[in-house]
Scaffold this motif. Sequence first.
Motif, short mmCIF file in Angstrom:
data_model
loop_
_atom_site.label_atom_id
_atom_site.label_comp_id
_atom_site.label_asym_id
_atom_site.label_seq_id
_atom_site.Cartn_x
_atom_site.Cartn_y
_atom_site.Cartn_z
N ARG A 174 -17.85 103.59 -51.12
CA ARG A 174 -19.19 102.64 -50.00
C ARG A 174 -19.10 101.66 -49.72
NH1 ARG A 174 -25.70 103.09 -50.60
NH2 ARG A 174 -26.48 101.45 -50.09
N ASN A 196 -17.93 99.99 -46.12
CA ASN A 196 -19.21 98.50 -45.12
C ASN A 196 -17.89 97.85 -43.43
OD1 ASN A 196 -19.91 96.21 -44.33
ND2 ASN A 196 -20.83 96.02 -46.78
N GLU A 197 -19.14 98.07 -43.49
CA GLU A 197 -18.39 97.91 -41.11
C GLU A 197 -18.02 96.26 -41.45
OE1 GLU A 197 -20.18 98.18 -36.44
OE2 GLU A 197 -21.09 98.66 -38.62
N ASP A 198 -18.30 95.13 -42.62
CA ASP A 198 -18.47 93.72 -41.85
C ASP A 198 -16.90 93.74 -42.61
OD1 ASP A 198 -19.21 93.15 -39.48
OD2 ASP A 198 -20.99 92.77 -40.73
N ARG A 199 -16.77 94.21 -44.06
CA ARG A 199 -16.54 93.24 -45.14
C ARG A 199 -15.80 94.52 -46.09
NH1 ARG A 199 -21.13 91.66 -48.70
NH2 ARG A 199 -22.17 93.61 -47.31
N LEU A 253 -20.16 103.99 -41.92
CA LEU A 253 -21.34 105.19 -41.98
C LEU A 253 -22.71 104.39 -41.05
CD1 LEU A 253 -21.23 103.86 -45.74
CD2 LEU A 253 -20.81 106.35 -44.60
N ASN A 254 -22.45 103.89 -39.64
CA ASN A 254 -23.52 103.09 -38.72
C ASN A 254 -23.64 104.31 -37.35
OD1 ASN A 254 -24.73 101.26 -40.26
ND2 ASN A 254 -23.09 99.85 -40.14
N ALA A 273 -27.14 101.04 -40.81
CA ALA A 273 -27.89 101.70 -41.11
C ALA A 273 -27.95 101.78 -42.71
CB ALA A 273 -27.21 103.06 -40.07
N THR A 274 -27.68 101.42 -43.22
CA THR A 274 -27.12 101.10 -44.22
C THR A 274 -27.04 99.76 -45.22
OG1 THR A 274 -24.75 101.96 -44.24
CG2 THR A 274 -26.64 103.46 -45.12
N THR A 321 -29.27 103.75 -33.22
CA THR A 321 -28.26 103.95 -34.14
C THR A 321 -27.81 105.35 -32.54
OG1 THR A 321 -28.80 106.30 -34.93
CG2 THR A 321 -27.59 103.96 -36.34
#
Lengths: 339, 425
Positions: A169, A173-176, A194-195, B251-252, B401
């Motif tokens: 997870r 993470n999209e940013d970090r 995950l978005n 989204a999470t 989304t």
Amino acid sequence: MAVHTSQSVAKAAGDDIVARGRSRGTGNPQPPSRLRRALSTHWYAWTMVAPVVIVIGVIIGYPLVRGIYLSLTDANERNVARSIGVNHIPATYKFVGLDNYADALTGDQFLGTLGWTLVWTVSCVAITFSLGMALANILNRRIAGRSAYRMALILPWAIPGFVSVFAWRFLYNEDRGLLNKILSGAGIDGIPWLNDPTWAKLSVIAVNVWLGVPFMMVALLGGLQSIPSEHYEAAEMDGATAWQRFRHITLPGLRPVSTTVILLSTIWTFNMFPVIFLLTGGGPGDATQILVTQAYKFSFEISPRDFAQSSTWGVLILVLLLIFAAIYRRVLRTQGDDW
Amino acid sequence: MRRGITATALVAALALAATACGSDDDKSNDASKSSGELSGTVTWWDTSTAGSEDKVFKKIAEGFEKKHPKVDVKYVNVPFGEAQNKFKNAAQSGSGAPDVIRSEVAWTPEFADLGYLAPLDGTPALQKADDFLKQAAASTKYKDKTYAVPQVIDSMGIFYNKKIFKAAGVEVPKTVAELKTVSKKIKDKTGNPGFYLRGDDAYWFLSFLYGEGGDMVDASSQSVTIDNPAGVKAMKVVKDLVDSGAAKTDATDGWENMQSSFKDGKVAMMINGPWAVADTYAGKEFKDKTNLGVAPVPAGSVAQGAPQGGHNLAVYAGSKNLDASYAFVDYMTSVKTQAQVTKELNLLPTRTSAYAQESVVDNEIVGFFKPVVESAVERPWIPETGSLFAPLVTEYTKVLTGQTTPEKAAKTTGDSYRKLLKGWK
């Protein structure tokens, strides 16, 4: 549970004598039923299995029956009996028959979730099996540092599942997350792992494959080592290519192992709660929700918590897996496997 | 023969299971009547922001032991997102539930309706009841009884990074349209999106919903309003913010991502409440506290509104130690405690008299949020209020989304609400 004393054995023996002497006897009692005879002749066996039966009854039987019962009612958090300190609230839920099942099987939600659950199960099992098979074959040769590779590949299995999932997870993470840092280092835009619904589906499958490969690899490696090497030597003498050797010796030789691991892994993946729950929580939206996590959501996450609907989904999951196992066994039996 | 044994064993096991059905264990509750001095253990589930607020609350809670040496306070910090379900699971089974829970305002009527809370009228827990702000006290009442004591009250505002604003040469946006242009300007100047929209919690959707003149439900006419044109419009607004690149969302892990991006200066604005202030000050961008600006949430096309929220302290009805729990709740909601909490965490007190305390009067954050709270939109305090977010957040995230259209999302949410609220239009 009837626990017989030795007296009943004597009696049973007597019964037996009587039964055997039926042709001579006059005014004999009715021959005892099969069940009674089985009970009286094997009372010691029954006493031996009694503890197991009781334990299974309490641990598996009761919840199962209770779940089936709840799925036929409209029980939820508001109408079940509870007594908390000074507040005593009686149960007010009622029996609704098969309504919950009708709702589930005609609604979009169950069928939609089932569709994704099947995609998830089939793709996870197919990928883990192929990867496990490839790795097992590689590690079955004499290569330098073989045991080190084996250890390294078993590692995902040795880490507690939730730890691995949380680690992933963080990576996603999209940013970090590390993955997107690597991508942006290579000048590629970050991916919303995950978005985005599609990426989230691929991401959960990837993690589950990563977790499932070691088991497949170890099981298949064991299977490979039980194939006699004479077969391969003979095939080589006959001039069989590597592919032919794999196709006609390895695969049939692995069959008893692979059928079992595929069955197990299918059932496990179908009900793979932790990966989905901890990685995406079924999100984004409900995109990665599988049947088990959705059933959990009904019972523990929405309010009022819907016990009836949750039980219904649980029973349906059980039925689906029973049907699958039955068909699977039948297919194997027609192929001449016996288990 | 072997098959016979297994079959019979199975039948026997199921018969045994069937007889075990329907036996409910009856727990007798022995409320210890104390003779003067309080004793025993009080377990408190706190839901404040971990890593910043929790330290202060733990310290204050344990200060109760100084007043009552025989009482042992067990402080447990439960993540806010999990606490509602965790408490319900524990409360219903009667094992592992705390004595005192920090209950969000919308949870309180629900817990009370389910019979999990002890009525507090006439107990030591509720002292000087008319000192509490009307708005704060509203959520603690259910069917003419009081089930909780207000601890803090809050609303939402827009948090912004003054340094980035200055560098980009922009003013604080007053409307959603301005928010878009400001965010775009910031993006052009800094390369980072200007605004973080939290996408995994529907509470962050409310100010946009109120801004379009919508609401989740209307309790006075007993009708569901989330799927009316205003509700659809609000969904379109948030979708447009994300699609146009004006807002970043996840989204999470929304809370962690929002806080860390804002604290590191990766985004210039977020919508948040007083509960985020302590955590925000811990970020590297806000070592100089004056860099944090707070302003009212941007208005929509119809109105400007933020939800009124907050937390109450409630006592579990099945607590083995009611007397000490009552005293603990009173201690945690006293004027002195509230003033200390405000001083250390910038949270808004719920007692009118607390606002006269020096530490509260001088507090800038309180000074900003007090009028915001006074004009904040109250939700109906019905048992179902706490249930309205679960269906909404799924659809809200789906809209952001791109998995569903605003129209469909509003309709699906409305349908779930009608299932929940029997007989509502």
